[in-house]
Design an enzyme around this catalytic site. Structure first.
Site, short mmCIF file in Angstrom:
data_model
loop_
_atom_site.label_atom_id
_atom_site.label_comp_id
_atom_site.label_asym_id
_atom_site.label_seq_id
_atom_site.Cartn_x
_atom_site.Cartn_y
_atom_site.Cartn_z
N ARG A 125 0.86 -1.18 0.00
CA ARG A 125 0.00 0.00 0.00
C ARG A 125 0.90 1.23 0.00
O ARG A 125 2.04 1.19 0.46
CB ARG A 125 -0.90 0.04 1.24
CG ARG A 125 -1.84 -1.14 1.39
CD ARG A 125 -2.66 -0.99 2.65
NE ARG A 125 -3.63 -2.07 2.82
CZ ARG A 125 -3.43 -3.18 3.53
NH1 ARG A 125 -2.27 -3.36 4.14
NH2 ARG A 125 -4.36 -4.11 3.62
N LYS B 193 -2.44 -1.98 7.79
CA LYS B 193 -3.67 -1.45 8.39
C LYS B 193 -3.91 -2.08 9.76
O LYS B 193 -3.62 -3.25 9.97
CB LYS B 193 -4.87 -1.76 7.48
CG LYS B 193 -5.00 -0.81 6.29
CD LYS B 193 -6.28 -1.10 5.55
CE LYS B 193 -6.49 -0.11 4.41
NZ LYS B 193 -7.75 -0.37 3.68
N HIS C 207 -1.56 2.34 -5.94
CA HIS C 207 -2.48 1.23 -5.70
C HIS C 207 -2.68 0.40 -6.96
O HIS C 207 -3.00 -0.80 -6.89
CB HIS C 207 -3.82 1.75 -5.18
CG HIS C 207 -4.41 0.90 -4.10
ND1 HIS C 207 -3.81 0.72 -2.86
CD2 HIS C 207 -5.53 0.12 -4.08
CE1 HIS C 207 -4.54 -0.10 -2.13
NE2 HIS C 207 -5.58 -0.47 -2.84
N ARG D 264 -0.06 -2.12 -6.92
CA ARG D 264 -0.44 -3.16 -5.96
C ARG D 264 -1.46 -4.12 -6.58
O ARG D 264 -1.33 -5.34 -6.44
CB ARG D 264 -1.01 -2.50 -4.69
CG ARG D 264 -1.55 -3.45 -3.63
CD ARG D 264 -1.90 -2.64 -2.39
NE ARG D 264 -2.84 -3.30 -1.50
CZ ARG D 264 -2.50 -4.14 -0.53
NH1 ARG D 264 -1.22 -4.44 -0.34
NH2 ARG D 264 -3.42 -4.67 0.26
N HIS E 40 -4.59 -8.81 3.54
CA HIS E 40 -6.03 -8.72 3.69
C HIS E 40 -6.48 -9.56 4.86
O HIS E 40 -6.12 -10.74 4.98
CB HIS E 40 -6.74 -9.20 2.41
CG HIS E 40 -6.64 -8.26 1.27
ND1 HIS E 40 -6.88 -8.62 -0.04
CD2 HIS E 40 -6.33 -6.93 1.23
CE1 HIS E 40 -6.73 -7.57 -0.83
NE2 HIS E 40 -6.40 -6.54 -0.08
N TYR F 170 -9.75 -10.22 -7.14
CA TYR F 170 -8.72 -10.51 -8.14
C TYR F 170 -9.06 -11.73 -8.97
O TYR F 170 -8.54 -11.90 -10.07
CB TYR F 170 -7.36 -10.65 -7.47
CG TYR F 170 -6.93 -9.35 -6.84
CD1 TYR F 170 -6.51 -8.29 -7.63
CD2 TYR F 170 -6.99 -9.16 -5.46
CE1 TYR F 170 -6.16 -7.08 -7.07
CE2 TYR F 170 -6.64 -7.95 -4.90
CZ TYR F 170 -6.23 -6.92 -5.70
OH TYR F 170 -5.90 -5.70 -5.15
#
Length: 325
Positions: free
Chosen positions: A174, A198, A267, A270, A293, A302
């Site tokens: 990120r 995150k 992004h 990414r 994630h 994806y």
């Protein structure tokens, strides 16, 4: 059953000019209940000013719609009526996300009415919002990525930007993780980088050989500029950490200089990293771990990208495909 707590204003409340619904809707029981809900929420401080304004706008739409259909009592707003309201918003061409937000406001309002004893049930609880069509992230194909990363020049900014983009694509970081990347977390021997993502969650990501080579070229330039006192990998001309916004601008500018005919952002690199890994391996769990994630459903987008690629190949090559002449 208690209808109103002592802290609340007597029913029905006075409709102020600021809170009055659209002029086409009468100030009946429905409109007064909306005003009472907003006033109570403001007094209790349960909502921010921004959320309160959003609820006010969304519920006024419901009141206006109800007024046009002669609905002015709460018991007339059953599930069938609320479905009619949602359908009317769809026919008006509103984005499904906007309709979802409005129906969420209606559910909150009815939940409050139920707690206050004004209604016997919450018909909005079973109200289904229109499905939001999920936008697929745009990606670069491998040739476009290669074109972007073949950045010419030997100047300090060229060396830095090359390392920046190589690491972003190599590890699927990120932009916030890229800005926070540190030398002390990089294991050059093993080709690993410790990342704080995150929710302050830590993960270990692999760093490819091209990215390691680019970082090795940048490191002495970085040390010369900072005197060795800066652990952040990517810095400005003056040795201060490169901001998220600056990283976004640099990658966009470099893509333009390299002749890519689309807007490129961190992004997107990414997304490209994830899509290319999944196309080659088919291992969704591995992509989930690499991206950091928390939920596999986030990574599953994806798989749609991969199918989109297959569909494009089919349309381009199959003799009976729609796109062929």
């Amino acid at each position: 059953m208690k209808r109103w707590p002592t802290a609340c204003a007597p029913w029905p409340p006075t409709v102020s000019a600021a809170d009055a619904p659209d002029s086409e809707a009468p100030a009946g029981e429905v409109a007064e209940a909306v005003v009472a809900f907003l006033a109570d929420a403001e007094r209790a401080g349960r909502l921010s000013a921004r959320s309160l304004d959003a609820y006010r706008r969304d519920l006024k739409r419901l009141v206006a719609w109800a007024g046009r259909r002669g609905i002015d009592r709460l018991d007339q707003l059953d599930l069938h009526a609320l479905r009619g309201f949602a359908a009317a918003e769809m026919r008006a061409g509103l984005d499904p996300r906007t309709i979802q937000r409005r129906l969420s406001a209606v559910r909150k309002w009815f939940g409050w009415l139920l707690r206050e004893g004004r209604v016997a049930g919450n018909p909005a609880a079973d109200l289904r919002a229109p499905r939001v069509r999920r936008k697929l992230p745009t990606t670069l194909d491998p040739d476009q990525v290669l074109k972007l990363l073949e950045l010419p020049g030997t100047g300090p900014l060229d060396v830095r930007d090359r390392a920046l983009m190589e690491l972003c694509y190599s590890s699927g970081l990120r932009v916030s993780e890229l800005a926070d990347a540190r030398w002390s977390r990089l294991d050059e021997r093993e080709g690993l980088l410790r990342v704080i993502g995150k929710g302050n969650k830590e993960r270990i990501v692999p760093v490819g050989r091209h990215a390691l080579t680019a970082l090795a070229a940048w490191r002495p330039v970085h040390l010369e500029r900072t005197g060795g006192g800066q652990d952040i990998i990517f810095t400005t001309r003056t040795g201060t950490p490169l901001s998220v916004r600056s990283i976004q601008q640099r990658i966009t500018q470099r893509a333009r200089e390299q002749g890519l005919d689309q807007h490129v952002h961190p992004h997107q690199l990414r997304h490209s990293f994830a899509s290319h890994i999944l196309e080659s391996s088919g291992d969704l769990r591995a992509v989930q771990e690499l991206l950091g994630h928390a939920n596999l459903t986030t990574t599953q987008i994806y798989t749609h990208l991969d199918f989109q690629h297959l569909a494009e190949v089919y349309d381009r090559t199959h003799p009976r495909a729609r796109g062929r002449r």
